[in-house]
Write a protein that holds these residues in place. Structure first.
Motif, PDB file in Angstrom:
ATOM      1  N   MET A   1      -6.246   9.641 -15.668  1.00 43.05           N
ATOM      2  CA  MET A   1      -6.182   9.254 -14.250  1.00 43.05           C
ATOM      3  C   MET A   1      -6.311   7.736 -14.124  1.00 43.05           C
ATOM      4  SD  MET A   1      -8.597  10.549 -11.057  1.00 43.05           S
ATOM      5  CE  MET A   1      -8.015  12.237 -11.119  1.00 43.05           C
ATOM      6  N   GLU A   2      -5.377   7.106 -13.445  1.00 47.23           N
ATOM      7  CA  GLU A   2      -5.434   5.665 -13.272  1.00 47.23           C
ATOM      8  C   GLU A   2      -6.600   5.285 -12.361  1.00 47.23           C
ATOM      9  OE1 GLU A   2      -1.086   3.772 -13.805  1.00 47.23           O
ATOM     10  OE2 GLU A   2      -1.339   4.943 -11.957  1.00 47.23           O
ATOM     11  N   LYS A   3      -7.081   4.055 -12.555  1.00 48.58           N
ATOM     12  CA  LYS A   3      -8.268   3.596 -11.836  1.00 48.58           C
ATOM     13  C   LYS A   3      -7.903   2.476 -10.868  1.00 48.58           C
ATOM     14  CE  LYS A   3     -11.910   3.198 -14.631  1.00 48.58           C
ATOM     15  NZ  LYS A   3     -12.683   2.808 -15.846  1.00 48.58           N
ATOM     16  N   ILE A   4      -8.433   2.562  -9.660  1.00 50.17           N
ATOM     17  CA  ILE A   4      -8.184   1.551  -8.628  1.00 50.17           C
ATOM     18  C   ILE A   4      -9.516   1.067  -8.077  1.00 50.17           C
ATOM     19  CG2 ILE A   4      -7.216   1.088  -6.342  1.00 50.17           C
ATOM     20  CD1 ILE A   4      -5.076   3.148  -6.896  1.00 50.17           C
ATOM     21  N   LEU A   5      -9.679  -0.232  -8.054  1.00 43.22           N
ATOM     22  CA  LEU A   5     -10.844  -0.835  -7.403  1.00 43.22           C
ATOM     23  C   LEU A   5     -10.394  -1.439  -6.075  1.00 43.22           C
ATOM     24  CD1 LEU A   5     -13.705  -2.856  -8.942  1.00 43.22           C
ATOM     25  CD2 LEU A   5     -12.560  -3.775  -6.919  1.00 43.22           C
ATOM     26  N   LEU A   6     -11.116  -1.112  -5.024  1.00 45.11           N
ATOM     27  CA  LEU A   6     -10.847  -1.641  -3.695  1.00 45.11           C
ATOM     28  C   LEU A   6     -11.932  -2.632  -3.318  1.00 45.11           C
ATOM     29  CD1 LEU A   6     -10.181   1.768  -1.871  1.00 45.11           C
ATOM     30  CD2 LEU A   6      -8.438   0.240  -2.810  1.00 45.11           C
ATOM     31  N   THR A   7     -11.562  -3.843  -2.943  1.00 46.82           N
ATOM     32  CA  THR A   7     -12.538  -4.753  -2.340  1.00 46.82           C
ATOM     33  C   THR A   7     -12.431  -4.600  -0.828  1.00 46.82           C
ATOM     34  OG1 THR A   7     -11.087  -6.689  -2.120  1.00 46.82           O
ATOM     35  CG2 THR A   7     -12.168  -6.351  -4.258  1.00 46.82           C
ATOM     36  N   GLY A   8     -13.527  -4.892  -0.144  1.00 47.43           N
ATOM     37  CA  GLY A   8     -13.533  -4.607   1.295  1.00 47.43           C
ATOM     38  C   GLY A   8     -13.495  -3.106   1.523  1.00 47.43           C
ATOM     39  N   GLY A   9     -14.224  -2.392   0.682  1.00 45.18           N
ATOM     40  CA  GLY A   9     -14.119  -0.936   0.631  1.00 45.18           C
ATOM     41  C   GLY A   9     -14.569  -0.194   1.869  1.00 45.18           C
ATOM     42  N   ASN A  10     -15.321  -0.863   2.748  1.00 42.99           N
ATOM     43  CA  ASN A  10     -15.767  -0.186   3.974  1.00 42.99           C
ATOM     44  C   ASN A  10     -14.880  -0.521   5.177  1.00 42.99           C
ATOM     45  OD1 ASN A  10     -16.568  -2.827   4.054  1.00 42.99           O
ATOM     46  ND2 ASN A  10     -18.653  -2.444   4.780  1.00 42.99           N
ATOM     47  N   GLY A  11     -13.720  -1.112   4.924  1.00 46.08           N
ATOM     48  CA  GLY A  11     -12.847  -1.541   6.005  1.00 46.08           C
ATOM     49  C   GLY A  11     -11.869  -0.483   6.479  1.00 46.08           C
ATOM     50  N   PHE A  12     -11.102  -0.843   7.472  1.00 48.17           N
ATOM     51  CA  PHE A  12     -10.145   0.047   8.140  1.00 48.17           C
ATOM     52  C   PHE A  12      -9.135   0.630   7.161  1.00 48.17           C
ATOM     53  CE2 PHE A  12      -6.115   0.335  10.713  1.00 48.17           C
ATOM     54  CZ  PHE A  12      -6.496   1.378  11.532  1.00 48.17           C
ATOM     55  N   PHE A  13      -8.522  -0.218   6.363  1.00 43.09           N
ATOM     56  CA  PHE A  13      -7.498   0.232   5.417  1.00 43.09           C
ATOM     57  C   PHE A  13      -8.113   0.958   4.229  1.00 43.09           C
ATOM     58  CE2 PHE A  13      -5.062  -0.508   1.527  1.00 43.09           C
ATOM     59  CZ  PHE A  13      -3.839   0.053   1.863  1.00 43.09           C
ATOM     60  N   CYS A  14      -9.113   0.349   3.601  1.00 43.88           N
ATOM     61  CA  CYS A  14      -9.626   0.880   2.334  1.00 43.88           C
ATOM     62  C   CYS A  14     -10.314   2.230   2.476  1.00 43.88           C
ATOM     63  CB  CYS A  14     -10.570  -0.128   1.689  1.00 43.88           C
ATOM     64  SG  CYS A  14      -9.708  -1.557   0.982  1.00 43.88           S
ATOM     65  N   THR A  15     -11.043   2.453   3.556  1.00 46.76           N
ATOM     66  CA  THR A  15     -11.708   3.753   3.713  1.00 46.76           C
ATOM     67  C   THR A  15     -10.686   4.872   3.829  1.00 46.76           C
ATOM     68  OG1 THR A  15     -11.914   3.225   6.083  1.00 46.76           O
ATOM     69  CG2 THR A  15     -13.879   2.941   4.718  1.00 46.76           C
ATOM     70  N   ARG A  16      -9.593   4.611   4.509  1.00 48.24           N
ATOM     71  CA  ARG A  16      -8.542   5.623   4.649  1.00 48.24           C
ATOM     72  C   ARG A  16      -7.780   5.802   3.337  1.00 48.24           C
ATOM     73  NH1 ARG A  16      -9.894   3.574   9.227  1.00 48.24           N
ATOM     74  NH2 ARG A  16      -9.739   4.769  11.177  1.00 48.24           N
ATOM     75  N   PHE A  17      -7.578   4.699   2.621  1.00 44.09           N
ATOM     76  CA  PHE A  17      -6.913   4.781   1.320  1.00 44.09           C
ATOM     77  C   PHE A  17      -7.744   5.615   0.354  1.00 44.09           C
ATOM     78  CE2 PHE A  17      -5.947   3.545  -2.967  1.00 44.09           C
ATOM     79  CZ  PHE A  17      -4.585   3.308  -2.989  1.00 44.09           C
ATOM     80  N   ALA A  18      -9.042   5.334   0.278  1.00 43.58           N
ATOM     81  CA  ALA A  18      -9.919   6.058  -0.641  1.00 43.58           C
ATOM     82  C   ALA A  18      -9.963   7.539  -0.316  1.00 43.58           C
ATOM     83  CB  ALA A  18     -11.324   5.461  -0.606  1.00 43.58           C
ATOM     84  N   GLN A  19      -9.990   7.859   0.959  1.00 43.56           N
ATOM     85  CA  GLN A  19     -10.009   9.262   1.366  1.00 43.56           C
ATOM     86  C   GLN A  19      -8.706   9.960   0.998  1.00 43.56           C
ATOM     87  OE1 GLN A  19     -10.189  10.651   5.766  1.00 43.56           O
ATOM     88  NE2 GLN A  19     -12.335  10.499   5.125  1.00 43.56           N
ATOM     89  N   ARG A  20      -7.592   9.272   1.193  1.00 41.59           N
ATOM     90  CA  ARG A  20      -6.275   9.866   0.921  1.00 41.59           C
ATOM     91  C   ARG A  20      -6.062  10.124  -0.569  1.00 41.59           C
ATOM     92  NH1 ARG A  20      -2.220  11.522  -0.786  1.00 41.59           N
ATOM     93  NH2 ARG A  20      -0.068  11.381   0.016  1.00 41.59           N
ATOM     94  N   TYR A  21      -6.548   9.235  -1.435  1.00 43.17           N
ATOM     95  CA  TYR A  21      -6.221   9.316  -2.857  1.00 43.17           C
ATOM     96  C   TYR A  21      -7.420   9.646  -3.746  1.00 43.17           C
ATOM     97  CZ  TYR A  21      -1.720   7.402  -1.514  1.00 43.17           C
ATOM     98  OH  TYR A  21      -0.486   7.222  -0.933  1.00 43.17           O
TER      99      TYR A  21
END
Length: 288
Positions: free
Chosen positions: A1-21
């Motif tokens: 499984m590939e790994k993704i690190l999100l900065t600004g992880g509690n923001g509008f885009f990243c929280t939805r991205f993390a939930q989706r994937y």
């Protein structure tokens, strides 16, 4: 499984991205309490320990007023922080996605839609920060995508961050019984956040470079707000809920729309802004 690190992880885009994937990638969603991008040592340690395939750098101080009033702090977060992330990515051979903004064109006067070949001329600290960071990151890291987002919109969702956007702002005014005063002299792309998120893995397959991302829009800000009110079933209260701010941008229409033909040529598709608004209202059953 590939790994993704999100900065600004509690923001509008990243929280939805993390939930989706969450079941597609191994995701480390690093919020500001976990990762201070201005702390170079902490950035190096975090990225080295997680060793991600991709880093999506969305952490930023995006408030125009805040950045204009606090230029040194804005630079530290928006430029130096991005440099720290890029250098750490280079050390562990992670590919980087830098989230930039249409705001790099907010000083251009020719009018959009702007292609990637147009030279940006930002007239705010935030826009200047983003443009400078774009250039510096390209010097550090060849494995880089720069994504200039149009203005993303959506509504509150469980366990997700929020940011000011045209749809939720209009709906909030309706709920408060407040009349919105909106300029008819502004044009910008407005993109349903989930349209970007749902197609995001395609970006990992396209050539490195700078891309404009999001929806095309021929409607003014006032026209979009009119559409929102009609789509939620309150057309009969339109004059009560919405008025025109004729002073704002009266001397020169603000047009920071982006041409997204380049990224569309690689298979990403976005609704027209008006259709995206209708889609969001329908999906969340917002009609009153």
């Amino acid at each position: 499984m590939e790994k993704i690190l999100l900065t600004g992880g509690n923001g509008f885009f990243c929280t939805r991205f993390a939930q989706r994937y969450q079941n597609t990638y191994e995701i480390l969603s690093a919020n500001t309490s976990m990762l201070d991008v201005t702390n170079e040592a902490q950035v190096n340690e975090t990225i080295k320990n997680f060793n991600p395939d991709y880093v999506i750098h969305a952490a930023a101080k995006a408030s125009t007023d805040f950045c204009n009033e606090n230029p040194e702090l804005a630079y530290k977060i928006n430029v130096t922080g991005a440099i720290n992330v890029a250098k750490a990515c280079k050390e562990v051979h992670s590919k980087m996605i830098f989230i930039s903004s249409e705001q790099v064109f907010n000083g251009n006067t020719n009018g959009g839609p702007y292609t990637e070949d147009v030279t940006p001329c930002p007239d705010t600290v935030y826009g200047q920060n983003k443009l400078e960071a774009e250039g510096l990151l390209k010097e550090i890291l060849p494995e880089l995508w720069v994504l200039r987002f149009t203005w993303l919109f959506g509504i509150p969702e469980r366990n997700c961050g929020m940011s000011a956007n045209i749809l939720w702002g209009t709906l909030t005014d309706i709920l408060k019984g407040k009349k919105s005063l909106v300029t008819p002299n502004e044009y910008r792309g407005l993109t349903y956040v989930h349209e970007v998120i749902n197609q995001f893995p395609k970006i990992f397959q396209i050539p490195y470079g700078t891309y404009h991302v999001g929806s095309h829009n021929d409607l003014s800000r006032y026209d979009i707000c009119t559409l929102i009110i009609k789509e939620v079933g309150l057309e009969h209260r339109l004059n009560e809920l919405l008025g025109k701010d004729l002073e704002k941008y009266k001397n020169h229409t603000r047009d920071i729309r982006l041409c997204t033909d380049k990224i569309k040529s690689f298979g990403l598709e976005f609704s027209e802004s008006a259709d995206g608004v209708k889609k969001c209202i329908k999906e969340f059953k917002l009609k009153l």
